[in-house]
Design a protein around this motif. Structure first.
Motif, PDB file in Angstrom:
ATOM      1  N   ASP A  30      -1.398  -1.626  12.125  1.00 48.91           N
ATOM      2  CA  ASP A  30      -1.744  -1.754  10.703  1.00 48.91           C
ATOM      3  C   ASP A  30      -1.957  -3.222  10.326  1.00 48.91           C
ATOM      4  O   ASP A  30      -2.862  -3.550   9.552  1.00 48.91           O
ATOM      5  CB  ASP A  30      -0.621  -1.186   9.828  1.00 48.91           C
ATOM      6  N   GLN A  48       0.862  -1.186   0.000  1.00 50.01           N
ATOM      7  CA  GLN A  48       0.000   0.000   0.000  1.00 50.01           C
ATOM      8  C   GLN A  48       0.896   1.233   0.000  1.00 50.01           C
ATOM      9  O   GLN A  48       1.948   1.223   0.632  1.00 50.01           O
ATOM     10  CB  GLN A  48      -0.869   0.008   1.260  1.00 50.01           C
ATOM     11  N   ARG A  80     -10.387  -5.852   0.147  1.00 49.20           N
ATOM     12  CA  ARG A  80     -10.498  -4.421  -0.157  1.00 49.20           C
ATOM     13  C   ARG A  80      -9.964  -4.166  -1.577  1.00 49.20           C
ATOM     14  O   ARG A  80      -9.246  -4.984  -2.147  1.00 49.20           O
ATOM     15  CB  ARG A  80      -9.707  -3.603   0.861  1.00 49.20           C
ATOM     16  N   HIS A  90      -3.917   1.973  16.604  1.00 46.56           N
ATOM     17  CA  HIS A  90      -4.157   0.714  15.888  1.00 46.56           C
ATOM     18  C   HIS A  90      -2.836   0.064  15.513  1.00 46.56           C
ATOM     19  O   HIS A  90      -1.790   0.707  15.507  1.00 46.56           O
ATOM     20  CB  HIS A  90      -4.985   0.969  14.620  1.00 46.56           C
ATOM     21  N   TRP A 115      -4.598  -5.272   7.935  1.00 48.57           N
ATOM     22  CA  TRP A 115      -4.131  -5.953   6.714  1.00 48.57           C
ATOM     23  C   TRP A 115      -4.387  -7.457   6.787  1.00 48.57           C
ATOM     24  O   TRP A 115      -4.646  -8.099   5.771  1.00 48.57           O
ATOM     25  CB  TRP A 115      -2.640  -5.647   6.486  1.00 48.57           C
ATOM     26  N   GLN A 170     -11.236   5.128  12.276  1.00 55.56           N
ATOM     27  CA  GLN A 170     -11.276   3.672  12.436  1.00 55.56           C
ATOM     28  C   GLN A 170     -12.016   3.318  13.720  1.00 55.56           C
ATOM     29  O   GLN A 170     -11.676   3.810  14.794  1.00 55.56           O
ATOM     30  CB  GLN A 170      -9.842   3.120  12.469  1.00 55.56           C
TER      31      GLN A 170
HETATM   32  O1  6CS Z   1      -6.549   0.822   6.333  1.00 52.03           O
HETATM   33  C1  6CS Z   1      -5.328   0.748   6.332  1.00 52.03           C
HETATM   34  O2  6CS Z   1      -4.722   0.029   5.570  1.00 52.03           O
HETATM   35  C2  6CS Z   1      -4.588   1.581   7.322  1.00 52.03           C
HETATM   36  N1  6CS Z   1      -5.362   2.713   7.734  1.00 52.03           N
HETATM   37  C3  6CS Z   1      -5.942   2.826   8.902  1.00 52.03           C
HETATM   38  C4  6CS Z   1      -6.665   4.049   9.280  1.00 52.03           C
HETATM   39  N2  6CS Z   1      -5.877   1.856   9.809  1.00 52.03           N
HETATM   40  C5  6CS Z   1      -5.292   0.589   9.482  1.00 52.03           C
HETATM   41  C6  6CS Z   1      -4.181   0.776   8.514  1.00 52.03           C
HETATM   42  O3  6CS Z   1      -3.198   1.562   9.179  1.00 52.03           O
END
Ligand code: 6CS
Ligand code: FE
Length: 306
Positions: free
Chosen positions: A159, A140, A293, A157, A163, A220
């Motif tokens: 990550d 990403q 996703r 959080h 994921w 989140q």
């Molecule tokens: O969604 C994601 O991939 C990242 N963004 C957020 C807000 N939390 C999880 C991850 O860091």
């Protein structure tokens, strides 16, 4: 009751695929010690010294000054404005604050040659390869723009929790490189980390809603540890904050707990954010979400960056 049945929502894990990090559960379960090493390469792989590798292993992060040199920074900042202007108002890769200002732009490395070059800098790609012990690809990439006055933060959080649950990343073998484009002060919403928390996976309670990413990228709410868990983690590990001039990078492990407050100063905080995953840790089906996703949030190709 098996973990599959206990899982709060989403597709059950395919038969035969072991889920070593169950999350998004109906009921709380104990934290899980990390299964994988944090550093996969050796000093001989370079460019990081043994001291740097040991620090990354212990704390789960590393600050690397001068990752992008000063002459690139104005070009990069300009490039971000160009990319933002070129993208259509309803492009899903642009995430906005509730007030309308841009919060994140995804896939900048595919929208900008300059950002693609940043990925391949001698201060970037070899570090990712050394930490992850071999070839890597971009899982990403995003630009995070925290505007002055109105920028809102990211709640605590890991990550990897997202994921793993929503993208199907099997193991903790990914690392993020966040490169400051503006000065990160203690007071303009800069990142806080819980050093050492990457050694523990904190399973979270609550099923993943359909299309969670439509809201989770702004605020989140599922996939975050509860307050008791966070209090214990901070009691045990403390909080460190990342500050530094433009061009400084923060490297941090995929499972390190982190978050940021809002930015009510006039000083914007923007970062280029690159997530490298090992080619040996390719995505599978999500472990706790109805469907994967979109590609711009989680690349499925696992093609090594060269
Ligand atoms: O969604 C994601 O991939 C990242 N963004 C957020 C807000 N939390 C999880 C991850 O860091
Ligand atoms: Fe994060």
């Amino acid at each position: 009751m098996s973990l599959q049945q206990e899982a709060g929502g989403g597709s059950p894990v395919a038969p035969g695929v072991e889920d070593r990090y169950p999350t998004r559960l109906e009921h709380a379960i104990e934290p899980i010690p990390r299964h994988e090493p944090t550093v996969w390469g050796t000093e001989a792989d370079g460019p990081l010294s043994q001291t740097h590798l040991d620090g990354f292993s212990e704390y789960g992060y590393l600050v690397a000054p001068d990752t992008v040199s000063g002459d690139w920074l104005p070009l990069l900042r300009h490039e971000i404005d160009r990319v933002a202007a070129d993208l259509g108002a309803d492009d899903p890769r642009v995430i906005r604050e509730p007030g309308g200002t841009i919060r994140s732009i995804f896939e900048p490395h595919l929208l900008s040659d300059l950002v693609a070059q940043v990925v391949r800098l001698d201060t970037v790609l070899p570090v990712a390869r050394q930490l992850l012990g071999g070839d890597v690809y971009i899982h990403q990439a995003r630009i995070n723009l925290m505007p002055g006055f109105t920028g809102t933060g990211f709640y605590w959080h890991s990550d990897f929790e997202t994921w793993h649950a929503e993208d199907g990343m099997p193991a903790i073998r990914a690392v993020s490189c966040s490169i400051a484009l503006t000065h990160n002060y203690p007071y303009n919403g800069s990142l806080m980390v819980i050093p050492g928390s990457h050694q523990t996976f904190y399973p979270c309670v609550g099923a993943t809603p359909d299309d969670n990413h439509d809201t989770s990228l702004v605020a989140q709410s599922v996939g975050v540890p509860d307050q008791t868990t966070l209090t214990k983690a901070v009691d045990r590990h403390d909080i460190h904050q990342f500050t530094g001039p433009p061009g400084t990078a923060l490297w941090f492990d995929a499972n390190l707990l982190h978050g940021s407050g809002s930015n009510i100063t006039p000083l914007p905080r923007s970062n280029v954010f690159l997530v490298f995953n090992s080619v040996d840790n390719a995505l599978t089906d999500p472990f706790a979400a109805p469907r994967p996703r979109p590609e711009y949030l989680a690349a499925r190709g696992a093609q090594a960056v060269t």
